[in-house]
Motif scaffolding. Structure first.
Motif, mmCIF file in Angstrom:
data_model
loop_
_atom_site.group_PDB
_atom_site.id
_atom_site.type_symbol
_atom_site.label_atom_id
_atom_site.label_comp_id
_atom_site.label_asym_id
_atom_site.label_seq_id
_atom_site.Cartn_x
_atom_site.Cartn_y
_atom_site.Cartn_z
ATOM 1 N N GLY A 99 0.805 -1.210 0.000
ATOM 2 C CA GLY A 99 0.000 0.000 0.000
ATOM 3 C C GLY A 99 0.840 1.262 0.000
ATOM 4 O O GLY A 99 1.597 1.517 0.943
ATOM 5 N N HIS A 100 0.718 2.049 -1.074
ATOM 6 C CA HIS A 100 1.446 3.321 -1.162
ATOM 7 C C HIS A 100 1.000 4.280 -0.062
ATOM 8 O O HIS A 100 -0.193 4.442 0.184
ATOM 9 C CB HIS A 100 1.147 4.019 -2.496
ATOM 10 C CG HIS A 100 1.830 3.447 -3.683
ATOM 11 N ND1 HIS A 100 1.515 2.209 -4.195
ATOM 12 C CD2 HIS A 100 2.795 3.969 -4.494
ATOM 13 C CE1 HIS A 100 2.271 1.992 -5.273
ATOM 14 N NE2 HIS A 100 3.044 3.046 -5.471
ATOM 15 N N MET A 101 1.960 4.965 0.554
ATOM 16 C CA MET A 101 1.647 6.073 1.447
ATOM 17 C C MET A 101 1.614 7.379 0.648
ATOM 18 O O MET A 101 0.706 8.175 0.791
ATOM 19 C CB MET A 101 2.646 6.135 2.594
ATOM 20 C CG MET A 101 2.599 4.922 3.536
ATOM 21 S SD MET A 101 1.094 4.815 4.559
ATOM 22 C CE MET A 101 -0.021 3.872 3.487
ATOM 23 N N ALA A 102 2.612 7.616 -0.196
ATOM 24 C CA ALA A 102 2.511 8.674 -1.208
ATOM 25 C C ALA A 102 1.954 7.990 -2.451
ATOM 26 O O ALA A 102 2.636 7.173 -3.076
ATOM 27 C CB ALA A 102 3.862 9.305 -1.498
ATOM 28 N N PRO A 103 0.706 8.259 -2.830
ATOM 29 C CA PRO A 103 0.050 7.494 -3.889
ATOM 30 C C PRO A 103 0.709 7.669 -5.256
ATOM 31 O O PRO A 103 1.180 8.755 -5.602
ATOM 32 C CB PRO A 103 -1.367 8.069 -3.923
ATOM 33 C CG PRO A 103 -1.537 8.809 -2.646
ATOM 34 C CD PRO A 103 -0.174 9.275 -2.241
ATOM 35 N N ALA A 104 0.710 6.601 -6.024
ATOM 36 C CA ALA A 104 1.199 6.686 -7.400
ATOM 37 C C ALA A 104 0.411 7.735 -8.172
ATOM 38 O O ALA A 104 0.947 8.433 -9.039
ATOM 39 C CB ALA A 104 1.091 5.320 -8.071
ATOM 40 N N GLY A 105 -0.872 7.871 -7.857
ATOM 41 C CA GLY A 105 -1.724 8.827 -8.551
ATOM 42 C C GLY A 105 -1.380 10.280 -8.304
ATOM 43 O O GLY A 105 -1.907 11.166 -8.980
ATOM 44 N N ASP A 106 -0.501 10.552 -7.334
ATOM 45 C CA ASP A 106 -0.061 11.925 -7.049
ATOM 46 C C ASP A 106 1.184 12.317 -7.833
ATOM 47 O O ASP A 106 1.577 13.487 -7.815
ATOM 48 C CB ASP A 106 0.270 12.089 -5.558
ATOM 49 C CG ASP A 106 -0.959 12.064 -4.669
ATOM 50 O OD1 ASP A 106 -2.081 11.987 -5.200
ATOM 51 O OD2 ASP A 106 -0.786 12.104 -3.432
ATOM 52 N N MET A 107 1.818 11.360 -8.501
ATOM 53 C CA MET A 107 3.146 11.595 -9.049
ATOM 54 C C MET A 107 3.106 12.405 -10.350
ATOM 55 O O MET A 107 2.441 12.012 -11.308
ATOM 56 C CB MET A 107 3.872 10.266 -9.275
ATOM 57 C CG MET A 107 4.086 9.466 -7.985
ATOM 58 S SD MET A 107 5.098 10.348 -6.768
ATOM 59 C CE MET A 107 3.935 10.477 -5.402
ATOM 60 N N GLN A 163 9.691 9.855 -13.544
ATOM 61 C CA GLN A 163 10.672 9.449 -12.537
ATOM 62 C C GLN A 163 10.051 9.402 -11.149
ATOM 63 O O GLN A 163 10.314 8.476 -10.368
ATOM 64 C CB GLN A 163 11.874 10.393 -12.535
ATOM 65 C CG GLN A 163 12.950 9.997 -11.514
ATOM 66 C CD GLN A 163 14.273 10.661 -11.778
ATOM 67 O OE1 GLN A 163 14.906 10.390 -12.799
ATOM 68 N NE2 GLN A 163 14.702 11.532 -10.867
ATOM 69 N N ALA A 164 9.217 10.380 -10.829
ATOM 70 C CA ALA A 164 8.538 10.369 -9.536
ATOM 71 C C ALA A 164 7.622 9.154 -9.424
ATOM 72 O O ALA A 164 7.538 8.519 -8.365
ATOM 73 C CB ALA A 164 7.745 11.655 -9.346
ATOM 74 N N MET A 165 6.944 8.821 -10.514
ATOM 75 C CA MET A 165 6.095 7.635 -10.528
ATOM 76 C C MET A 165 6.911 6.385 -10.225
ATOM 77 O O MET A 165 6.536 5.558 -9.379
ATOM 78 C CB MET A 165 5.404 7.495 -11.881
ATOM 79 C CG MET A 165 4.665 6.169 -12.093
ATOM 80 S SD MET A 165 3.278 5.917 -10.969
ATOM 81 C CE MET A 165 2.055 6.978 -11.737
#
Length: 246
Positions: free
Chosen positions: A114-122, A126-128
């Motif tokens: 489970g992502h804490m910083a969501p992939a959908g926020d990237m 590179q951030a993704m």
């Protein structure tokens, strides 16, 4: 509200003699914290500060999960966050092998990474890619991760940031009850949190609230709690020097 976890969490968080704002550790990524001030909390010997392109992690070598993950969102970053998911999870080599999660730890565990910083926020490719670091993960109940947490917490936070007038600071993390040592674990000792929280702070409005949900497939969401209540439950001053409105 349930109050049984407060003494246990407080005891866990204040066993160390060193309390720090961790500013020196996060010196390369202070932009992810309101007023460039990381949370004030008890520092443990295996805690490690990690900076990524779009988020910062305070990682615990004891739980092999984040203590917290910090992000800064705004209208521009949300508009840019349309990168294709990589789904290439990896162990962060900056962490000692004995203090980090490995891919095999989650295999056949029954829990999502489970992502804490969501992939959908990237906002960038590179951030993704970086968001799939296991240092950004906790063992999360699958239905919770893909259901109410994704829709009512992560998506709701992005929606708010997309219409906000300025920067939104978000801090997400796990809570272990009664403490890390006595909580269940998977693999080689990656501990499973009892609760997850996500603090949202609108700096322009000086307004904050927090989502607090049980890490369970049966969780169906709940009303957000105040910043003060989150501090009481965790023992962490997430916004040092700030007194946000509810």
């Amino acid at each position: 509200m349930h109050h049984f976890y407060r003494p246990a969490i407080a005891a866990l968080l204040f066993t160390s003699a060193t309390v720090s704002h961790a500013a020196e550790n996060f010196s390369a990524c202070l932009q992810f914290f309101a007023h460039a001030k990381p949370p004030s909390l008890t520092q443990h010997p295996t805690d490690r500060a990690l900076c990524y392109d779009a988020f910062a992690v305070l990682h615990s070598g004891e739980s092999k999960t984040p203590v917290f993950v910090a992000e800064k969102l705004n209208r521009s970053s949300v508009m840019d966050a349309h990168e294709k998911r990589t789904n290439r999870f990896f162990a962060d080599a900056r962490l000692r092998a004995a203090e980090r999660a490995e891919l095999d730890d989650y295999k056949d565990s029954g829990f999502d990474r489970g992502h804490m910083a969501p992939a959908g926020d990237m906002p960038t490719a590179q951030a993704m890619a970086q968001s799939f670091s296991l240092a950004n993960m906790v063992p999360q109940a699958p239905e919770h991760n893909r259901g109410v947490w994704a829709k009512s917490v992560e998506a709701a936070t992005r929606k708010y940031a997309a219409r906000a007038s300025g920067d939104i600071y978000v801090i997400t993390g796990p809570v272990f009850v009664p403490n890390i040592a006595k909580s269940p674990s998977i693999g080689s000792g990656v501990h499973v949190p009892t609760y997850l929280f996500k603090l949202v702070y609108d700096q322009d409005k000086n307004r904050a609230w927090a989502y607090w949900q049980q890490n369970d497939d049966s969780t169906r969401g709940s009303k957000p709690i105040s910043y003060g209540e989150l501090v009481k439950r965790t023992g962490i001053e997430f916004l040092p020097g700030v007194q946000p409105r509810g």
